[in-house]
Design an enzyme around this catalytic site. Structure first.
Site, PDB file in Angstrom:
ATOM      1  N   GLY A  54       0.900  -1.418   0.019  1.00 43.20           N
ATOM      2  CA  GLY A  54       0.079  -0.046  -0.007  1.00 43.20           C
ATOM      3  C   GLY A  54       0.898   1.262  -0.007  1.00 43.20           C
ATOM      4  N   GLY A  56       0.347   5.801   0.233  1.00 44.38           N
ATOM      5  CA  GLY A  56      -0.622   6.926   0.408  1.00 44.38           C
ATOM      6  C   GLY A  56       0.192   8.083   0.916  1.00 44.38           C
ATOM      7  N   PHE A  58       0.325   9.233   3.638  1.00 40.55           N
ATOM      8  CA  PHE A  58       1.330   9.189   4.773  1.00 40.55           C
ATOM      9  C   PHE A  58       2.505   8.418   4.405  1.00 40.55           C
ATOM     10  CE2 PHE A  58      -1.538   5.380   3.847  1.00 40.55           C
ATOM     11  CZ  PHE A  58      -0.417   4.393   3.970  1.00 40.55           C
ATOM     12  N   SER A  60       4.193   4.452   3.004  1.00 36.47           N
ATOM     13  CA  SER A  60       4.323   3.275   2.467  1.00 36.47           C
ATOM     14  C   SER A  60       3.938   2.032   3.541  1.00 36.47           C
ATOM     15  CB  SER A  60       5.239   2.724   1.545  1.00 36.47           C
ATOM     16  OG  SER A  60       5.596   3.660   0.638  1.00 36.47           O
ATOM     17  N   ASP A 173     -12.226   9.706  10.234  1.00 34.51           N
ATOM     18  CA  ASP A 173     -11.872   9.449   8.969  1.00 34.51           C
ATOM     19  C   ASP A 173     -12.465   8.405   8.497  1.00 34.51           C
ATOM     20  OD1 ASP A 173     -10.699  10.353   6.471  1.00 34.51           O
ATOM     21  OD2 ASP A 173      -8.493   9.854   7.032  1.00 34.51           O
TER      22      ASP A 173
END
Length: 268
Positions: A54, A56, A58, A60, A173
């Site tokens: 993944g 994003g 933020f 990995s 969130d």
């Protein structure tokens, strides 16, 4: 909610002082193991790209095998991460003290030097955004029975946060990318970096607006008054996505179909 002793406004603390503060805060958390960077580097085979599951804003996430043989999801926050020191500590503080079938399990963390890493239980089927809403990127089949199971599971997780946790927790969130699926497609709510703890004697807290566009409750976005209803609204948007199998916003569609909530509203 505590400010974790961080200097988040005004003049920034020197990097060394910030590391000391993080170490002190983590040392007070009882249910989270502290991993060394060397151990996590070995678990992921030096953060090999093959093990990346993944990515994003933020940073990995890597799949790794810990020394005790457990598979783990190892979330490495980048230096430019939107998830700062405060959010890093918030996530550890919140999720380390609670456990539920529909919440991710935090194994521990690493805050060695400039490294900020969270270690979670590994969930084989990634997130709803990459499977159900990812179209051709996933081979999983989501029957109506499976979708119902996912909806009920997320609702149970939220009910635990809102009613059983003390003080109660508002996630802030709830969205498809923060709903992870295990091998049986049981949903787990993840990413508690924006969570707020609200004492039972308060009806709301006033705070800066945080979350993801498309999932924000209008009253929270306009007034900054946070209640559990903010999560309920986000959950409602998530339900629409699960039922329809599409993201709440899709700019590739004709203008009148781009926003799922407007599309549904127009049908009534």
């Amino acid at each position: 909610m505590t400010c974790f002793g961080l200097c988040l406004g005004g003049k920034a603390s020197p990097p060394h002082n910030r590391v000391v503060e993080i170490d002190e805060e983590i040392s007070t958390i009882e249910n989270a193991r502290v991993y060394s960077y060397r151990e996590l580097r070995a678990a992921t085979e030096d953060f090999c790209p093959v093990n990346k599951i993944g990515k994003g804003g933020f940073g990995s996430v890597y799949k790794g095998r810990l020394r005790d043989g457990k598979m783990a999801a190892i979330k490495v926050l980048s230096v430019e991460s939107k998830q700062g020191v405060k959010e890093f500590l918030t996530e550890i503080k919140v999720i380390s003290n609670i456990e539920h079938e529909n919440l991710v399990k935090l194994y521990g963390c690493c805050a060695e030097g400039d490294h900020r890493i969270l270690v979670y239980n590994y969930l084989e089927n990634n997130s709803l955004s990459q499977t159900l809403l990812g179209g051709a990127h996933s081979s999983l089949q989501f029957s109506w029975i499976t979708r119902t199971k996912i909806c009920i599971g997320v609702a149970r997780g939220l009910a635990f946060l809102h009613e059983e946790a003390q003080p109660y927790i508002v996630h802030r969130d709830i969205k498809a990318s923060n709903i992870l699926l295990d091998k049986d497609l049981t949903p787990k709510i993840s990413d508690f970096g924006l969570a707020k703890l609200i004492p039972a004697d308060l009806t709301h807290v006033s705070t800066r607006v945080a979350g993801t566009l498309g999932y924000l409750a209008p009253e929270y976005a306009m007034r900054g008054q946070l209640t559990r209803k903010a999560d309920v609204y986000s959950f409602g948007i998530l339900l629409l996505e699960i039922v329809s199998g599409r993201c709440n916003t899709n700019k590739r569609l004709p203008i009148e179909e781009q926003y799922l909530l407007e599309r549904v509203w127009s049908c009534f």
